[in-house]
Design a protein around this motif. Structure first.
Motif, PDB file in Angstrom:
ATOM      1  N   ASN A   1      -2.017  -6.529   7.701  1.00  0.00           N
ATOM      2  CA  ASN A   1      -2.492  -7.890   7.425  1.00  0.00           C
ATOM      3  C   ASN A   1      -4.002  -8.032   7.500  1.00  0.00           C
ATOM      4  O   ASN A   1      -4.532  -9.130   7.524  1.00  0.00           O
ATOM      5  N   ARG A   2      -4.711  -6.907   7.568  1.00  0.00           N
ATOM      6  CA  ARG A   2      -6.182  -6.939   7.581  1.00  0.00           C
ATOM      7  C   ARG A   2      -6.706  -5.691   6.908  1.00  0.00           C
ATOM      8  O   ARG A   2      -5.959  -4.749   6.626  1.00  0.00           O
ATOM      9  N   GLU A   3      -8.018  -5.681   6.650  1.00  0.00           N
ATOM     10  CA  GLU A   3      -8.607  -4.511   5.993  1.00  0.00           C
ATOM     11  C   GLU A   3      -8.763  -3.367   6.988  1.00  0.00           C
ATOM     12  O   GLU A   3      -9.165  -3.565   8.131  1.00  0.00           O
ATOM     13  N   GLU A   4      -8.437  -2.151   6.521  1.00  0.00           N
ATOM     14  CA  GLU A   4      -8.597  -0.956   7.332  1.00  0.00           C
ATOM     15  C   GLU A   4      -9.118   0.179   6.457  1.00  0.00           C
ATOM     16  O   GLU A   4      -8.782   0.262   5.269  1.00  0.00           O
ATOM     17  N   LEU A   5      -9.946   1.035   7.057  1.00  0.00           N
ATOM     18  CA  LEU A   5     -10.312   2.299   6.424  1.00  0.00           C
ATOM     19  C   LEU A   5      -9.360   3.350   6.997  1.00  0.00           C
ATOM     20  O   LEU A   5      -9.366   3.612   8.210  1.00  0.00           O
TER      21      LEU A   5
END
Length: 417
Positions: free
Chosen positions: A173-177
């Motif tokens: 539910n969020r941006e991740e690398l």
């Protein structure tokens, strides 16, 4: 109308097919309600009929006369793909064997879905063949030709770690690398990808993929070197001839390598093994080898080694049973022995990951998550080395056998919408 597109993960050891529909699980049951089909074919001697997957293994282990074939994917990109093998006196092209298995995948998926599939995104490793772009292209072209030959009218390809990334992206539910670590049966593949719910809506994801890489090392290589270090010496590998020279190693390497086991049963191989026995200083070891080849139990032994590899991912020791070739004989195998046998392979994987991170120009501290998939990604030594490279990253385990197929299904829905 529901789309007629699917994702096909034809794996070295196991295969899946995914069909992406809102609110429904992607993977389709392929054998007795199970979502994976082991990439195995058994040809029965009496009628030349083929069985597949777990049924093939059961027929082989049950003592049926015939021939087992496994790790067919390993032939892609090699000269062997255009050669033939002898099955019950007939020369059968290896390409046809791959075609039969992929046709079976398509048929079973269509039966499970209750519809036909005319479009497919096929998974592929980052490199079918290391350091040979022409051979790598031939491998993909061959797989595409086979897919079209079995009835897929449109075929696209996606790197397997990118497909696994898409599956993971559907759960966050969020941006991740994210560094995707996919250790399959035949290759180790890696991708560094920016993922988020918003990015998932984009049709073009090229700018989100910071780097991809791979090396032709996988679970079957772990099996091979565990066998060579622990089992094959009990059959004579490394022992001496009466002349003082070492025993020829070719039969042992063939028996330790999934896709060459049948080479040990050829007309040429048997007289050579008999000659090795006559000249052996430790004839008891060569008698085990002769029993193994006489019974055509090479795949049985490879399955014992594979089971030991899996057990040593959970325990410090395990037993290997050699009762089929020497009644009552078994021995204990330790994780320390396993780690020692594969240390050079894990070092190559570690170097490949290091190079990929450097090529992306991203500090290790900037990577949020390591996402593990592929059946051999659970090997403890491998996880320890990756963790040491990225000590601050969160470690997530996906569906070790299903993430790629599920991600390919998502990609198929987007590509062929």
């Amino acid at each position: 109308m529901a789309p007629k597109s699917c994702g096909v993960d034809f794996g070295t050891s196991n295969s899946t097919v995914g069909w992406s529909r809102p609110g429904q699980p992607a993977l389709l049951p392929l054998e007795d309600g199970k979502l994976t089909l082991p990439s195995v074919v058994f040809f029965h001697a009496e009628d030349f009929e083929a069985s597949y997957g777990r049924a093939a293994l059961a027929d082989y282990l049950g003592g049926h006369e015939g021939r087992l074939m496994r790790s067919l994917k390993s032939l892609l990109g090699t000269s062997m793909i255009d050669e033939s093998t002898e099955l019950m006196g007939q020369a059968i092209p290896f390409r046809r064997l791959l075609e039969q298995f992929i046709a079976q995948l398509k048929l079973r998926a269509e039966q499970a879905a209750g519809r036909s599939f005319t479009r497919a995104v096929m998974g592929r490793p980052v490199f079918f063949v290391d350091d040979d772009a022409a051979a790598d292209k031939r491998a993909q072209d061959t797989l595409g030709e086979i897919a079209r030959a079995v009835g897929f009218q449109e075929v696209a390809f996606q790197f397997e770690p990118i497909a696994a990334a898409f599956d993971y992206e559907s759960q966050i539910n969020r941006e991740e690398l994210v560094l995707v670590v996919d250790i399959g049966g035949g290759t180790s593949d890696f991708s560094l990808v920016r993922l988020s719910p918003a990015r998932a809506l984009k049709s073009d994801r090229r700018e989100d993929i910071l780097a991809s890489g791979g090396v032709h090392i996988g679970g079957t290589d772990f099996d091979k070197y565990l066998s060579l270090s622990s089992v094959m010496p009990l059959l004579g590998l490394g022992s001496l001839l009466l002349s003082g020279r070492q025993m020829p190693s070719a039969p042992y390497f063939n028996l330790a390598t999934w896709h060459t086991i049948n080479f040990a049963y050829t007309r040429k191989a048997w007289p050579e093994i008999q000659d090795m026995h006559r000249q052996a200083m430790e004839k008891d070891k060569l008698e085990r080898l002769m029993n193994l080849v006489r019974q055509r139990s090479g795949h049985w032994l490879a399955l014992q080694v594979e089971a030991a590899k899996i057990a040593l991912s959970e325990s410090d020791t395990t037993q290997i049973d050699l009762g089929r070739i020497q009644p009552g004989h078994s021995f204990t195998l330790s994780r320390e022995t396993f780690d020692g046998s594969i240390a050079h392979l894990v070092a190559d994987i570690e170097r490949t990951v290091n190079q990929l991170i450097r090529s992306a120009g991203v500090p290790a501290t900037g990577i949020d998550t390591v996402f593990f998939t592929g059946g051999s990604s659970s090997v403890p030594l491998l996880r320890q080395r990756i963790a040491a490279l990225l000590p601050d990253a969160r470690r997530v385990e996906g569906d070790l056998f299903g993430s790629i197929g599920a991600g390919l299904a998502l990609d198929a829905r987007r590509k062929f919408a």
